[in-house]
Design an enzyme around this catalytic site. Structure first.
Site, PDB file in Angstrom:
ATOM      1  N   GLY A 216       0.826  -1.204   0.000  1.00 14.86           N
ATOM      2  CA  GLY A 216       0.000   0.000   0.000  1.00 14.86           C
ATOM      3  C   GLY A 216       0.857   1.249   0.000  1.00 14.86           C
ATOM      4  CB  CYS A 243       5.541  -3.911  -0.063  1.00 13.28           C
ATOM      5  SG  CYS A 243       6.655  -2.564  -0.526  1.00 13.28           S
ATOM      6  CG  HIS A 325       5.885  -5.865  -4.755  1.00  9.50           C
ATOM      7  ND1 HIS A 325       4.560  -5.774  -4.356  1.00  9.50           N
ATOM      8  CD2 HIS A 325       6.467  -4.712  -4.370  1.00  9.50           C
ATOM      9  CE1 HIS A 325       4.354  -4.618  -3.780  1.00  9.50           C
ATOM     10  NE2 HIS A 325       5.499  -3.946  -3.769  1.00  9.50           N
ATOM     11  CD  GLU A 327       3.281  -8.667  -5.862  1.00 14.81           C
ATOM     12  OE1 GLU A 327       3.789  -9.266  -4.895  1.00 14.81           O
ATOM     13  OE2 GLU A 327       3.303  -7.427  -5.969  1.00 14.81           O
TER      14      GLU A 327
END
Ligand SMILES: NC(=O)CC[C@H](N)C(=O)O
Length: 348
Positions: A216, A243, A325, A327
């Protein structure tokens, strides 16, 4: 032709060309990623920032919605050396000012020397230098956007893959990238996406196997309610974070976060696992970091460039967080195993 201006702290104004009209302000940051402009521009973590691309040509493989990480563009403005019409038209349709034909190396060097800074942008046929300066003078520090979670989170609970056979995940949406949810769903998890300010009762209602704090924007200290959920559930339910999620977990468990000079944004940040000595390449986008992990979390991975904590864990309490990250959208897939590891903690 000069029809755009970028004003930086100290009232320095750089001339540019307008590609999407408008005025905007935000903290100016740079990414060194050479691909992934669609993912970066739709990453909610860039909310309230002005994104400068250090790679000189942005847009060379078009704009495709399948690559978007959310349903809108989040940076307040985009700055590139050269931007294709595809990208300029997309940003214009989103009402996000964009400029090119300026020396982005100059901006990157300034940020590296002086740190991430406030910025004002004015682009279009009728704008003046003063318009960019006026935006700059109204710009706030990132940490002063105290309710930034409300700008990026879901308003109500959303459920993905409700009948999934795998773990029940309570994902606290502090501005989650879509591919984090997809990575969990691909592994059969039922993912309940909660607003950033969800209460303990809201989360308890789904009896989660895993509490997951998302990425975020802004200062992690502005996500107090997510921290309270971590304090409530630690030890009872496994915890994961990406994160901002790592930062929130650390703050909630006795650690401390601080603002970095200019952060890490790119797709080739090297991370070393301290247990295996293996180095993986990672995608990153952050301007804050964990300064002190506190006594409940071990630093298990570090950034090779500056030794900042990239992974925090506690085997007894079932906690795994990552500053980067996993992903991997865009970026190397080296660390996708993170999702198997956190779902493993949840009994899958
Ligand atoms: N990608 C993120 O979650 C960013 C975290 C936080 N906003 C930072 O800048 O450090």
């Amino acid at each position: 032709m000069t029809d755009a201006y970028v004003a930086l702290e100290g009232d320095r104004v750089i001339e540019a060309r307008a590609r999407a009209p408008g005025t905007a302000r935000g903290e100016v940051v740079f990414t060194t990623a050479y691909t992934g402009y669609e993912e970066s521009l739709t990453d909610p973590s860039y909310e309230e920032q002005v994104l400068t691309f250090s790679y000189p040509l942005i847009g060379n493989y078009g704009v495709r919605e399948e690559r978007f990480e959310s349903d809108r563009v989040h940076p307040r403005a985009a700055v590139a050396r050269e931007m294709t019409d595809d990208v300029a038209e997309w940003l214009e349709s989103e009402g996000v000012p964009a400029v090119d034909h300026l020396d982005t190396r100059d901006i990157v060097t300034e940020i590296r020397d002086e740190g991430a800074m406030k910025c004002g942008i004015a682009a279009g046929p009728d704008v003046t230098k003063q318009d960019a300066l006026d935006e700059l003078h109204q710009c706030k520090h990132m940490s002063d956007h105290t309710d930034i979670g409300a700008q990026v989170s879901v308003d109500d609970v959303e459920v993905h893959n409700e009948d999934g056979d795998g773990a029940t995940v309570a994902l606290v949406d502090c501005g989650a990238k879509g591919s984090i949810i997809e990575s969990l769903v691909e592994r059969d998890a039922a993912v309940h996406v909660f607003p950033y300010d969800a209460s303990e009762d809201d989360v308890a209602a789904v009896d989660p196997d895993l509490l997951f704090i998302s990425n975020g924007p802004g200062d992690p200290q502005n996500f107090e309610q997510a921290g309270e959920l971590v304090e409530t559930y630690v030890g009872d339910v496994p915890l994961a974070g990406i994160c901002l999620g790592q930062q929130v977990v650390a703050n909630a468990l006795g650690g401390e976060t601080e603002k970095m000079e200019f952060g890490h944004r790119g797709v080739n940040q090297p991370v070393r696992d301290l247990r295996t000595n293996q180095v993986v390449m990672t995608t990153q986008n952050h301007g804050y970091t964990v300064a002190e992990p506190g006594d409940k979390l071990d630093v298990t991975q570090v950034n090779v460039n500056d030794d900042t904590p990239e992974g925090l864990e506690n085997d007894d309490l079932d906690i795994i967080t990552r500053q980067y990250h996993p992903e991997a959208n865009p970026g190397p897939h080296d660390s996708l195993g993170f999702f198997d590891d956190v779902l493993g903690m949840a009994g899958e």
